[in-house]
Scaffold this active site. Sequence first.
Site, PDB file in Angstrom:
ATOM      1  N   CYS A 118     125.655  41.807  40.823  1.00 18.79           N
ATOM      2  CA  CYS A 118     125.089  43.152  40.609  1.00 18.79           C
ATOM      3  C   CYS A 118     124.161  43.227  39.395  1.00 18.79           C
ATOM      4  O   CYS A 118     123.397  44.183  39.269  1.00 18.79           O
ATOM      5  CB  CYS A 118     126.200  44.190  40.484  1.00 18.79           C
ATOM      6  SG  CYS A 118     127.197  44.329  41.963  1.00 18.79           S
ATOM      7  N   HIS A 260     122.746  50.352  37.432  1.00 22.01           N
ATOM      8  CA  HIS A 260     123.331  49.798  38.651  1.00 22.01           C
ATOM      9  C   HIS A 260     124.270  50.856  39.228  1.00 22.01           C
ATOM     10  O   HIS A 260     125.049  51.484  38.498  1.00 22.01           O
ATOM     11  CB  HIS A 260     124.094  48.516  38.335  1.00 22.01           C
ATOM     12  CG  HIS A 260     124.917  48.037  39.484  1.00 22.01           C
ATOM     13  ND1 HIS A 260     124.391  47.890  40.750  1.00 22.01           N
ATOM     14  CD2 HIS A 260     126.227  47.715  39.582  1.00 22.01           C
ATOM     15  CE1 HIS A 260     125.340  47.481  41.568  1.00 22.01           C
ATOM     16  NE2 HIS A 260     126.477  47.370  40.891  1.00 22.01           N
ATOM     17  N   ASN A 290     126.804  50.781  46.751  1.00 25.66           N
ATOM     18  CA  ASN A 290     126.511  49.701  45.807  1.00 25.66           C
ATOM     19  C   ASN A 290     125.743  48.601  46.541  1.00 25.66           C
ATOM     20  O   ASN A 290     126.302  47.879  47.361  1.00 25.66           O
ATOM     21  CB  ASN A 290     127.837  49.162  45.251  1.00 25.66           C
ATOM     22  CG  ASN A 290     127.647  48.013  44.270  1.00 25.66           C
ATOM     23  OD1 ASN A 290     126.579  47.436  44.168  1.00 25.66           O
ATOM     24  ND2 ASN A 290     128.702  47.677  43.556  1.00 25.66           N
TER      25      ASN A 290
HETATM   26  N1  ACO Z   1     140.870  55.569  50.633  1.00 26.98           N
HETATM   27  C1  ACO Z   1     142.043  56.107  50.290  1.00 26.98           C
HETATM   28  N2  ACO Z   1     142.855  55.574  49.361  1.00 26.98           N
HETATM   29  C2  ACO Z   1     142.429  54.430  48.766  1.00 26.98           C
HETATM   30  C3  ACO Z   1     141.210  53.807  49.084  1.00 26.98           C
HETATM   31  C4  ACO Z   1     140.405  54.421  50.077  1.00 26.98           C
HETATM   32  N3  ACO Z   1     139.229  53.920  50.463  1.00 26.98           N
HETATM   33  N4  ACO Z   1     141.058  52.715  48.320  1.00 26.98           N
HETATM   34  C5  ACO Z   1     142.148  52.632  47.543  1.00 26.98           C
HETATM   35  N5  ACO Z   1     142.981  53.668  47.816  1.00 26.98           N
HETATM   36  C6  ACO Z   1     144.268  53.979  47.209  1.00 26.98           C
HETATM   37  C7  ACO Z   1     144.963  52.763  46.643  1.00 26.98           C
HETATM   38  O1  ACO Z   1     145.695  52.088  47.632  1.00 26.98           O
HETATM   39  C8  ACO Z   1     145.844  53.392  45.599  1.00 26.98           C
HETATM   40  O2  ACO Z   1     146.986  53.901  46.226  1.00 26.98           O
HETATM   41  P1  ACO Z   1     148.429  53.826  45.510  1.00 26.98           P
HETATM   42  O3  ACO Z   1     148.282  54.637  44.253  1.00 26.98           O
HETATM   43  O4  ACO Z   1     149.330  54.417  46.521  1.00 26.98           O
HETATM   44  O5  ACO Z   1     148.652  52.370  45.230  1.00 26.98           O
HETATM   45  C9  ACO Z   1     145.011  54.576  45.088  1.00 26.98           C
HETATM   46  O6  ACO Z   1     144.046  54.840  46.104  1.00 26.98           O
HETATM   47  C10 ACO Z   1     144.306  54.321  43.785  1.00 26.98           C
HETATM   48  O7  ACO Z   1     143.669  53.043  43.868  1.00 26.98           O
HETATM   49  P2  ACO Z   1     142.761  52.489  42.708  1.00 26.98           P
HETATM   50  O8  ACO Z   1     142.242  51.127  43.062  1.00 26.98           O
HETATM   51  O9  ACO Z   1     143.481  52.634  41.412  1.00 26.98           O
HETATM   52  O10 ACO Z   1     141.566  53.552  42.789  1.00 26.98           O
HETATM   53  P3  ACO Z   1     140.402  53.768  41.781  1.00 26.98           P
HETATM   54  O11 ACO Z   1     140.383  55.163  41.339  1.00 26.98           O
HETATM   55  O12 ACO Z   1     140.347  52.692  40.718  1.00 26.98           O
HETATM   56  O13 ACO Z   1     139.116  53.563  42.697  1.00 26.98           O
HETATM   57  C11 ACO Z   1     137.467  51.900  43.151  1.00 26.98           C
HETATM   58  C12 ACO Z   1     138.901  52.337  43.348  1.00 26.98           C
HETATM   59  C13 ACO Z   1     136.560  52.927  43.800  1.00 26.98           C
HETATM   60  C14 ACO Z   1     137.254  50.554  43.824  1.00 26.98           C
HETATM   61  C15 ACO Z   1     137.145  51.796  41.646  1.00 26.98           C
HETATM   62  O14 ACO Z   1     138.151  51.059  41.002  1.00 26.98           O
HETATM   63  C16 ACO Z   1     135.816  51.156  41.336  1.00 26.98           C
HETATM   64  O15 ACO Z   1     134.772  51.685  41.648  1.00 26.98           O
HETATM   65  N6  ACO Z   1     135.805  50.028  40.620  1.00 26.98           N
HETATM   66  C17 ACO Z   1     134.605  49.422  40.106  1.00 26.98           C
HETATM   67  C18 ACO Z   1     133.796  48.699  41.132  1.00 26.98           C
HETATM   68  C19 ACO Z   1     132.573  48.103  40.457  1.00 26.98           C
HETATM   69  O16 ACO Z   1     132.109  48.536  39.417  1.00 26.98           O
HETATM   70  N7  ACO Z   1     131.974  47.088  40.975  1.00 26.98           N
HETATM   71  C20 ACO Z   1     130.792  46.580  40.284  1.00 26.98           C
HETATM   72  C21 ACO Z   1     130.543  45.268  40.501  1.00 26.98           C
HETATM   73  S1  ACO Z   1     130.528  44.887  42.200  1.00 26.98           S
HETATM   74  C22 ACO Z   1     129.716  43.376  42.321  1.00 26.98           C
HETATM   75  O17 ACO Z   1     129.335  42.751  41.386  1.00 26.98           O
HETATM   76  C23 ACO Z   1     129.556  42.803  43.699  1.00 26.98           C
END
Ligand code: ACO
Length: 334
Positions: A118, A260, A290
């Site tokens: 990214c 990004h 993304n």
């Molecule tokens: N729909 C519903 N529920 C979901 C989903 C979904 N799509 N995805 C995860 N959940 C659930 C999980 O299972 C979890 O449930 P639990 O509490 O019962 O265990 C809950 O939601 C919370 O999960 P988290 O992973 O803690 O959710 P978070 O708020 O962190 O959001 C996300 C997840 C969107 C992936 C976030 O962490 C994120 O954006 N991270 C950064 C990604 C990033 O910056 N990438 C950049 C680089 S990518 C690259 O280089 C290719």
Amino acid sequence: MNPATKTRSVILGTGSFAPENIVTNEDISRKVDTSDLWIRERTGIRERRVASAGESTSDLALEAGRKALGHAGISPSDLDGIIVATATPDLTFPSTACLVQGKLGIPGTFAFDVNAVCSGFMYALKVADSMIRSGQCETLLVIGAEVMSRFVDWSDRSTCILFGDGAGAVVLGKSGKEGSGGVGTVTLHADGRYWDLIHVPGGGAKTPVEMERPPGNACTIRMKGSETFRMAVRTLEESVREVLKEEGIGVNEVDWVVPHQANIRILEALSERLGIPLERFVINIDRYGNTSAASIPMALDEAVQDNRIRPGQGVLLTAFGSGVTWGSGFVKWT
Ligand code: ACO
């Protein structure tokens, strides 16, 4: 080194391209246990573009590159080289840049890929800028292009909601005038200790793809979302501050932040930490998700074409990605 006293590169034109096929949150919620509301609230994404069966990274890159050349008024034969930032190349080798060069019909021009996932566009920009500053080249095409959809596990709700396909490009030229604007400080960083935060396990020399694709060799994205999120916010802020310090400017001299596009909540946190209102961020994550290395040049092109970004303005670019890698840069728009 004070970049203002050296020959600079300038962005002569921008371009972008996205596949026609739109996949909405509703579409995804019919395949995995998620909802439009969850995806919008946690990521800011409403829909993303997904390449059709006949489209690949070099096709998207070519379209974006052609548009950037058109806007710059530069013919492909005027280019000294092509750099493509991608983590989703058409082939393991040769490079996607070579495929683009072949399609542009400019044999002899150098062409290579940069992979910083990214952050790839920031890395490619720095390489291209350095080549122009050092006098080795005068005109370069720098493209960020990805077909992330081919590396997404469409049954994994924690990652399949995030990614999309697209390409963005800039034509970089030599400024000719000292201190007249253009690409200023660009800082790059990486920390390979965290290589497994976001990775694709299969397909490389270590874990080649086998016919059966056992789980450890899967060619799909694995991500530790929360850790990635926290590290992204911290490193983005640090590298933006590093650039501002090197440039000797404050946040008021930043008219636009072109980040990004990974998650709207990362951008909200960054906006708050830097004291730059979100209204000064160019955001299109709602429509594209993304797109990895493509996201910055796509957003940049959008804001240039709709006249948000205008000559004389300060534009800050910043990215974080797998590696982990991160970097920021300042451009005085010309
Ligand atoms: N729909 C519903 N529920 C979901 C989903 C979904 N799509 N995805 C995860 N959940 C659930 C999980 O299972 C979890 O449930 P639990 O509490 O019962 O265990 C809950 O939601 C919370 O999960 P988290 O992973 O803690 O959710 P978070 O708020 O962190 O959001 C996300 C997840 C969107 C992936 C976030 O962490 C994120 O954006 N991270 C950064 C990604 C990033 O910056 N990438 C950049 C680089 S990518 C690259 O280089 C290719």
